[in-house]
Design an enzyme around this catalytic site. Structure first.
Site, PDB file in Angstrom:
ATOM      1  NE  ARG A 222      -6.762   1.608  12.070  1.00 33.37           N
ATOM      2  CZ  ARG A 222      -5.740   1.589  11.195  1.00 33.37           C
ATOM      3  NH1 ARG A 222      -4.932   2.470  11.034  1.00 33.37           N
ATOM      4  NH2 ARG A 222      -5.142   0.214  10.737  1.00 33.37           N
TER       5      ARG A 222
ATOM      6  CE1 TYR B 106      11.024  32.583   0.512  1.00 31.43           C
ATOM      7  CE2 TYR B 106      11.599  30.234   0.394  1.00 31.43           C
ATOM      8  CZ  TYR B 106      11.361  31.472  -0.218  1.00 31.43           C
ATOM      9  OH  TYR B 106      10.762  31.241  -1.483  1.00 31.43           O
TER      10      TYR B 106
ATOM     11  CG  MET C  40       8.094  23.965  -3.100  1.00 34.52           C
ATOM     12  SD  MET C  40       6.808  24.720  -4.271  1.00 34.52           S
ATOM     13  CE  MET C  40       5.724  25.653  -2.955  1.00 34.52           C
TER      14      MET C  40
ATOM     15  CE  LYS D  72      -0.438   0.161   5.223  1.00 33.94           C
ATOM     16  NZ  LYS D  72      -1.439   0.030   6.151  1.00 33.94           N
TER      17      LYS D  72
END
EC number: 5.1.1.1
Length: 367
Positions: free
Chosen positions: A136, A263, A310, A40
């Site tokens: 769950r 930054y 980023m 997964k």
């Protein structure tokens, strides 16, 4: 997100390490079991299709999270059984039957909805999920499990399996694990119609509680070479990390003392310093909280200075290096290594998340 193929940032996946990890874990389970590889979340960031194809002859089937992940494997030619561990609502049943994908059924409400929709479940293979203490999904008592099995069979389904998931199998205190195990064992032993496959063992259970396995195991993070407990429990045998993350210097400059970097001007040089720039950032999954961590250049740990942007990070270098010099973010370089667990500890999270968050912008290569 498109893969950035024309920059030096790359995740390298060693498929043979995954195969060896599976062999290692299975060899330490004290009885014959069916083995399902959990692929997964794009095989925990390693590439679901590539991993599944490579280990297909080693395992009895695969586990995924949702229908789309299962379809990806089928469309890639994977023929082994595929079990979806999450809940697929009844409207997904026809496609699951068509593609021979096994569904998890976790409640009587699901059965009621299927009945209201007039579904014929002939051809559907399913596994019942038991909530033994995770809180769950899953039925919570023997009566509901019996009724669910009977109701699904009445609609034509093949109820192949029943399973649960342990919340604390990777912790030193095993008291909650034992309570869940006792609950599930008692429920399974008293079923009116017991399914063929019974499974509760995830990676942690298969490693530290191997004597408790039923007849099937689900091997997830351990096959990718990660300790499921992080650094809480020692592994009883060796496994190999299958993924390394690499990039290269794209800019190097010498800054005088008193110069701000990044930054927010959160880092200021205290002396003349060599600053290198790397083409990776939080859009790639190398998150902002890794400021102050380190990378490896030429066998030396170099700190990440300034904020993670980023698309770029900046590191303090011990000397000027040429452009294109290799840099390791996870893996080994010159006898020095950085693990996903170390990255996770810096971020205050788990090693699973570190690898799962590596974005599609980072290309994967396979050895």
């Amino acid at each position: 997100m498109i893969s950035s193929l024309h920059r030096p940032t790359l995740a390298k996946v060693d498929l043979s390490a995954i195969s060896e990890n599976i062999e290692q874990v299975v060899s330490h389970i004290p009885k014959q079991v069916q083995t399902f590889a959990v692929v997964k979340a794009n095989a925990y960031g390693h590439g679901a299709v590539e991993v599944a194809k490579h280990v297909s002859k080693q395992v009895d089937g695969f586990c995924v999270s949702n229908l789309d992940e299962a379809l990806e494997l089928r469309q890639a030619g994977i023929e082994q059984p595929i079990l979806i561990l999450g809940v697929v609502l009844p409207d997904g049943v026809p496609l699951a039957i068509q593609e021979n994908i096994s569904l998890t059924v976790a409640s009587l409400e699901w059965l009621t909805l299927a009945q209201k929709q007039g579904l014929d479940l002939t051809g559907l293979t399913c596994h019942i999920k038991v909530d033994s203490g995770m809180g769950r999904i899953g039925v919570r008592n023997l009566k509901d499990a019996d009724n669910l099995i009977a109701g699904l069979k009445a609609l034509g389904a093949d109820v192949e399996g029943i399973f649960t998931h342990f919340a604390t199998a990777d912790e030193a205190d095993d008291s909650k694990f034992k309570r869940q195990l006792s609950f599930f064992t008692d429920l399974v032993d008293n079923l009116t119609d017991r399914p063929r496959l019974v499974h509760a063992s995830n990676s942690a259970t298969s490693i530290w509680h191997a004597a408790t396995v039923f007849n099937t195991v689900r091997l997830g993070v351990v096959i990718y070479g990660l300790n499921p407990s992080g650094s809480v429990l020692e592994l009883p045998y060796n496994i190999q990390p299958a993924l390394s993350l690499e990039t290269a210097l794209i800019h190097v400059k010498t800054l005088p003392a008193g110069q701000d970097v990044g930054y927010g001007a959160t880092y200021t040089t205290t002396d003349e310093e060599v600053i290198g720039t790397l083409p990776i950032g939080y859009a790639d999954g190398w998150t902002r909280d890794l400021q102050g961590f380190h990378v490896i250049v030429d066998g030396q740990l170099c700190p990440i200075v300034g904020r993670v942007s980023m698309d770029q990070i900046t590191v303090r270098l011990p000397k000027v290096y040429p452009l294109g010099t290799p840099v390791t973010l996870m893996g080994e370089n010159g006898g020095v290594s950085i693990t996903a667990t170390e990255v996770a500890e810096k971020r205050g999270t788990i090693n699973y998340e570190v690898l799962c968050l590596l974005s599609d912008r980072v290309p994967r290569s396979y050895d």
